[in-house]
Scaffold this motif. Structure first.
Motif, PDB file in Angstrom:
ATOM      1  N   ASN A   1       0.845  -1.181   0.000  1.00 64.28           N
ATOM      2  CA  ASN A   1       0.000   0.000   0.000  1.00 64.28           C
ATOM      3  C   ASN A   1       0.887   1.239   0.000  1.00 64.28           C
ATOM      4  OD1 ASN A   1      -2.487  -1.432   0.244  1.00 64.28           O
ATOM      5  ND2 ASN A   1      -1.948  -1.852   2.362  1.00 64.28           N
ATOM      6  N   PRO A   2       0.318   2.411  -0.300  1.00 65.22           N
ATOM      7  CA  PRO A   2       1.112   3.638  -0.197  1.00 65.22           C
ATOM      8  C   PRO A   2       1.693   3.781   1.199  1.00 65.22           C
ATOM      9  CG  PRO A   2      -0.971   4.069  -1.276  1.00 65.22           C
ATOM     10  CD  PRO A   2      -1.047   2.666  -0.769  1.00 65.22           C
ATOM     11  N   GLN A   3       2.876   4.320   1.273  1.00 61.63           N
ATOM     12  CA  GLN A   3       3.534   4.510   2.565  1.00 61.63           C
ATOM     13  C   GLN A   3       3.357   5.954   3.014  1.00 61.63           C
ATOM     14  OE1 GLN A   3       7.948   3.935   2.959  1.00 61.63           O
ATOM     15  NE2 GLN A   3       7.278   2.104   4.064  1.00 61.63           N
ATOM     16  N   TYR A   4       2.905   6.127   4.244  1.00 54.87           N
ATOM     17  CA  TYR A   4       2.685   7.454   4.799  1.00 54.87           C
ATOM     18  C   TYR A   4       3.691   7.715   5.919  1.00 54.87           C
ATOM     19  CZ  TYR A   4      -1.904   7.455   2.482  1.00 54.87           C
ATOM     20  OH  TYR A   4      -2.911   7.416   1.559  1.00 54.87           O
ATOM     21  N   LYS A   5       4.181   8.933   5.994  1.00 58.83           N
ATOM     22  CA  LYS A   5       5.026   9.309   7.129  1.00 58.83           C
ATOM     23  C   LYS A   5       4.504  10.605   7.735  1.00 58.83           C
ATOM     24  CE  LYS A   5       8.744  11.857   4.724  1.00 58.83           C
ATOM     25  NZ  LYS A   5      10.207  11.901   4.484  1.00 58.83           N
ATOM     26  N   ALA A   6       4.712  10.733   9.039  1.00 65.47           N
ATOM     27  CA  ALA A   6       4.230  11.901   9.779  1.00 65.47           C
ATOM     28  C   ALA A   6       5.390  12.526  10.541  1.00 65.47           C
ATOM     29  CB  ALA A   6       3.113  11.499  10.740  1.00 65.47           C
ATOM     30  N   VAL A   7       5.503  13.830  10.412  1.00 70.20           N
ATOM     31  CA  VAL A   7       6.558  14.584  11.085  1.00 70.20           C
ATOM     32  C   VAL A   7       5.912  15.724  11.856  1.00 70.20           C
ATOM     33  CG1 VAL A   7       8.594  16.049  10.783  1.00 70.20           C
ATOM     34  CG2 VAL A   7       8.306  14.008   9.360  1.00 70.20           C
ATOM     35  N   VAL A   8       6.327  15.901  13.119  1.00 70.17           N
ATOM     36  CA  VAL A   8       5.850  17.001  13.944  1.00 70.17           C
ATOM     37  C   VAL A   8       6.980  17.998  14.154  1.00 70.17           C
ATOM     38  CG1 VAL A   8       5.000  17.673  16.224  1.00 70.17           C
ATOM     39  CG2 VAL A   8       4.129  15.593  15.139  1.00 70.17           C
ATOM     40  N   LYS A   9       6.665  19.265  13.966  1.00 73.46           N
ATOM     41  CA  LYS A   9       7.612  20.343  14.268  1.00 73.46           C
ATOM     42  C   LYS A   9       7.010  21.172  15.400  1.00 73.46           C
ATOM     43  CE  LYS A   9       9.565  20.548   9.609  1.00 73.46           C
ATOM     44  NZ  LYS A   9       9.802  21.378   8.389  1.00 73.46           N
ATOM     45  N   THR A  10       7.710  21.240  16.514  1.00 73.36           N
ATOM     46  CA  THR A  10       7.186  21.920  17.693  1.00 73.36           C
ATOM     47  C   THR A  10       7.449  23.419  17.626  1.00 73.36           C
ATOM     48  OG1 THR A  10       9.200  21.737  19.016  1.00 73.36           O
ATOM     49  CG2 THR A  10       7.692  19.844  19.034  1.00 73.36           C
ATOM     50  N   SER A  11       6.756  24.152  18.481  1.00 73.38           N
ATOM     51  CA  SER A  11       6.926  25.608  18.525  1.00 73.38           C
ATOM     52  C   SER A  11       8.334  26.003  18.959  1.00 73.38           C
ATOM     53  CB  SER A  11       5.894  26.227  19.473  1.00 73.38           C
ATOM     54  OG  SER A  11       5.962  25.611  20.753  1.00 73.38           O
TER      55      SER A  11
ATOM     56  N   SER B   1      -0.860  23.288  19.077  1.00 71.28           N
ATOM     57  CA  SER B   1      -0.224  24.401  18.343  1.00 71.28           C
ATOM     58  C   SER B   1       1.037  23.969  17.613  1.00 71.28           C
ATOM     59  CB  SER B   1       0.085  25.620  19.224  1.00 71.28           C
ATOM     60  OG  SER B   1       1.308  25.450  19.944  1.00 71.28           O
ATOM     61  N   ASP B   2       1.553  22.745  17.900  1.00 73.38           N
ATOM     62  CA  ASP B   2       2.664  22.231  17.104  1.00 73.38           C
ATOM     63  C   ASP B   2       2.163  21.874  15.704  1.00 73.38           C
ATOM     64  OD1 ASP B   2       4.386  22.544  19.221  1.00 73.38           O
ATOM     65  OD2 ASP B   2       4.253  20.457  19.883  1.00 73.38           O
ATOM     66  N   ARG B   3       3.080  21.844  14.747  1.00 76.46           N
ATOM     67  CA  ARG B   3       2.727  21.610  13.338  1.00 76.46           C
ATOM     68  C   ARG B   3       2.905  20.144  12.957  1.00 76.46           C
ATOM     69  NH1 ARG B   3       0.675  26.242  14.695  1.00 76.46           N
ATOM     70  NH2 ARG B   3       0.565  27.782  13.040  1.00 76.46           N
ATOM     71  N   LEU B   4       1.954  19.625  12.159  1.00 76.84           N
ATOM     72  CA  LEU B   4       2.003  18.246  11.688  1.00 76.84           C
ATOM     73  C   LEU B   4       2.069  18.224  10.164  1.00 76.84           C
ATOM     74  CD1 LEU B   4       1.733  15.141  12.155  1.00 76.84           C
ATOM     75  CD2 LEU B   4      -0.743  15.454  12.051  1.00 76.84           C
ATOM     76  N   TYR B   5       3.008  17.443   9.642  1.00 77.08           N
ATOM     77  CA  TYR B   5       3.179  17.293   8.198  1.00 77.08           C
ATOM     78  C   TYR B   5       3.082  15.808   7.861  1.00 77.08           C
ATOM     79  CZ  TYR B   5       5.170  21.982   8.702  1.00 77.08           C
ATOM     80  OH  TYR B   5       5.363  23.298   9.002  1.00 77.08           O
ATOM     81  N   ILE B   6       2.220  15.463   6.896  1.00 77.43           N
ATOM     82  CA  ILE B   6       2.062  14.078   6.464  1.00 77.43           C
ATOM     83  C   ILE B   6       2.379  13.995   4.974  1.00 77.43           C
ATOM     84  CG2 ILE B   6       0.487  12.122   6.224  1.00 77.43           C
ATOM     85  CD1 ILE B   6      -1.090  13.240   8.583  1.00 77.43           C
ATOM     86  N   SER B   7       3.217  13.027   4.625  1.00 79.45           N
ATOM     87  CA  SER B   7       3.584  12.798   3.227  1.00 79.45           C
ATOM     88  C   SER B   7       3.281  11.359   2.858  1.00 79.45           C
ATOM     89  CB  SER B   7       5.075  13.094   3.010  1.00 79.45           C
ATOM     90  OG  SER B   7       5.384  14.426   3.363  1.00 79.45           O
ATOM     91  N   ALA B   8       3.121  11.116   1.564  1.00 79.80           N
ATOM     92  CA  ALA B   8       2.834   9.769   1.066  1.00 79.80           C
ATOM     93  C   ALA B   8       3.775   9.437  -0.079  1.00 79.80           C
ATOM     94  CB  ALA B   8       1.382   9.666   0.602  1.00 79.80           C
ATOM     95  N   ASP B   9       4.054   8.158  -0.209  1.00 78.76           N
ATOM     96  CA  ASP B   9       4.902   7.669  -1.299  1.00 78.76           C
ATOM     97  C   ASP B   9       4.183   6.520  -1.987  1.00 78.76           C
ATOM     98  OD1 ASP B   9       6.912   6.936  -3.026  1.00 78.76           O
ATOM     99  OD2 ASP B   9       8.177   5.995  -1.496  1.00 78.76           O
ATOM    100  N   VAL B  10       3.949   6.662  -3.293  1.00 75.38           N
ATOM    101  CA  VAL B  10       3.315   5.593  -4.062  1.00 75.38           C
ATOM    102  C   VAL B  10       4.292   4.986  -5.062  1.00 75.38           C
ATOM    103  CG1 VAL B  10       0.988   6.511  -3.798  1.00 75.38           C
ATOM    104  CG2 VAL B  10       2.393   7.264  -5.732  1.00 75.38           C
ATOM    105  N   GLY B  11       5.589   5.196  -4.791  1.00 75.10           N
ATOM    106  CA  GLY B  11       6.599   4.593  -5.651  1.00 75.10           C
ATOM    107  C   GLY B  11       7.499   5.570  -6.356  1.00 75.10           C
ATOM    108  N   ASN B  12       7.120   6.852  -6.345  1.00 73.11           N
ATOM    109  CA  ASN B  12       7.914   7.856  -7.052  1.00 73.11           C
ATOM    110  C   ASN B  12       8.433   8.938  -6.121  1.00 73.11           C
ATOM    111  OD1 ASN B  12       7.400   6.693  -9.672  1.00 73.11           O
ATOM    112  ND2 ASN B  12       5.318   7.493  -9.501  1.00 73.11           N
ATOM    113  N   GLY B  13       8.553   8.635  -4.839  1.00 76.16           N
ATOM    114  CA  GLY B  13       9.015   9.625  -3.875  1.00 76.16           C
ATOM    115  C   GLY B  13       7.867  10.232  -3.094  1.00 76.16           C
ATOM    116  N   TYR B  14       8.205  10.818  -1.965  1.00 72.89           N
ATOM    117  CA  TYR B  14       7.188  11.378  -1.077  1.00 72.89           C
ATOM    118  C   TYR B  14       6.646  12.713  -1.591  1.00 72.89           C
ATOM    119  CZ  TYR B  14       7.978   7.945   2.616  1.00 72.89           C
ATOM    120  OH  TYR B  14       8.052   6.785   3.343  1.00 72.89           O
TER     121      TYR B  14
END
Length: 392
Positions: A35-45, A95-108
């Protein structure tokens, strides 16, 4: 083979290590049909960065995009692991920031950017913690202001004024109408934009999409995606659910003219199917220079579409993070009697399970539930092996 259970149509699927290509399956071992791969990154204040995918702490991750909520919503459950002497429930806060990316085979590529709104745990030593996040339209949902606009401003001009006042970039490709004077009114920011867009929609008679990408507000026509993806039974469709509903029915429309000192003149009343469904009423306004015949035609068209029950389909399929709300998707599900281009009303991705629930806008005709042979589409297709996606 298809299985029917209590109104839900299930597809039982068995893959061999090598399924034949000319049957539109993939010639790869099961382990490669990822399945597509998802990653989650949090950047705090405070500037700290936590890669939750790399840390292998994600237990549940769901992304939901529904028209009933202006902002996309993310539910993220992680192991309450210790990093640098403190638990994640302590390190990651609202209030921290959340970023989610997905990869379906050609990069996130980015699929979500927003703010953590809630941190939900029982105690600091709890083994799990759940974070709820929204994209930046949440600020428009939660903020109020007074609005006043002179006569003659277009829909786009009003929306641009609102976004400029809130220091937001705007990409606007939807239609516009000239508006009458809008008297001082107190509204949520998002509700005010929806108010003027809905006024335009009544004249334009086309759906719009109001969303945000990064920090840019996007307002565009629905069904304008350049790539149309396919959901097909026996390949990437898991189940189909049908709901028959009276939601959004309108059986009576009153047309009013411009208000006078002590009254608002009613110019016409149209109705359809009130004896069957009862009276569910809407109103339409006629501008001073507008012809009544034009407004009546709009009302008749609305009754033609809306004075009947709707059939709403929810398709559960292998997750495709490139499908968005408002997109055109080709659905080939003969078991449920639906085949052709459909418009995505809402979409929810279970990023851990690798599935998605796609709700399509209501179908107004009666479908016959008959099993049909799968016919190959005549349109050219490209298969993305890692996510079982097919594009037309």
């Amino acid at each position: 083979r298809p299985v029917i259970k209590e109104g839900v149509f299930m597809m039982e699927r068995t893959y061999r290590i090598c399924d034949v290509v000319n049957e539109e399956f993939l010639r790869f071992p099961l382990t490669l049909l990822a399945n597509p791969q998802y990653k989650a990154v949090v950047k705090t204040s405070s500037g700290k960065r936590y890669d939750l995918f790399k840390s292998r702490v994600i237990l549940d991750l769901t992304i939901s995009d529904d028209p009933d909520s202006l902002a996309k919503e993310v539910s993220l459950t992680v192991m309450n692991a210790v990093q640098n002497g403190a638990t994640l429930s302590t390190l990651i806060q609202p209030s921290d920031r959340l970023y989610i990316s997905a990869d379906v085979g050609n990069g996130y590529f980015e699929v979500f950017r927003g703010v953590i709104w809630e941190n939900d745990r029982v105690t600091d030593t709890e083994k799990e913690v759940t974070f709820t996040a929204y994209d930046y339209l949440i600020y428009m949902m939660k903020s109020q202001d007074y609005f006043y606009y002179k006569s003659g401003l277009s829909t786009k001009e009003i929306v641009k004024k609102i976004c400029t006042a809130w220091k937001l970039k705007l990409s606007y490709s939807y239609g516009s109408i000239k508006n009458k004077r809008i008297k001082p009114v107190q509204k949520n920011i998002g509700d005010m934009i929806i108010y003027v867009l809905n006024k335009a929609k009544k004249s334009i008679s086309s759906r719009y999409i109001f969303t945000i990408e990064g920090t840019t507000v996007i307002i565009k026509y629905a069904n304008k995606n350049s790539t149309i993806y396919k959901l097909k039974e026996g390949k990437n469709v898991i189940s189909i659910e049908l709901k028959i509903t009276m939601d959004d029915i309108v059986t009576k429309i009153k047309i009013y003219g411009e208000s006078k000192k002590n009254s608002i003149p009613r110019l016409s009343t149209l109705s359809k199917n009130t004896s069957k469904f009862g009276t569910i009423q809407d109103i339409m306004d006629k501008d001073k220079k507008e012809k009544l015949s034009k407004v009546k035609k709009q009302a008749q068209n609305k009754l033609k579409r809306s004075a009947k029950v709707k059939r709403e389909y929810t398709v559960t399929a292998i997750s495709n993070p490139k499908i968005k709300r408002g997109d055109t998707v080709y659905v080939d599900c003969g078991i449920a009697g639906i085949k052709g281009n459909k418009t995505v009303k809402s979409i929810s991705h279970d990023c851990v399970a690798g599935t998605m629930d796609v709700v399509f806008y209501s179908v107004y005709f009666l479908c016959k539930y008959v099993l049909t042979a799968l016919r190959k589409s005549s349109a050219p297709s490209t298969s993305f092996c890692v996510s079982s996606m097919e594009q037309m």
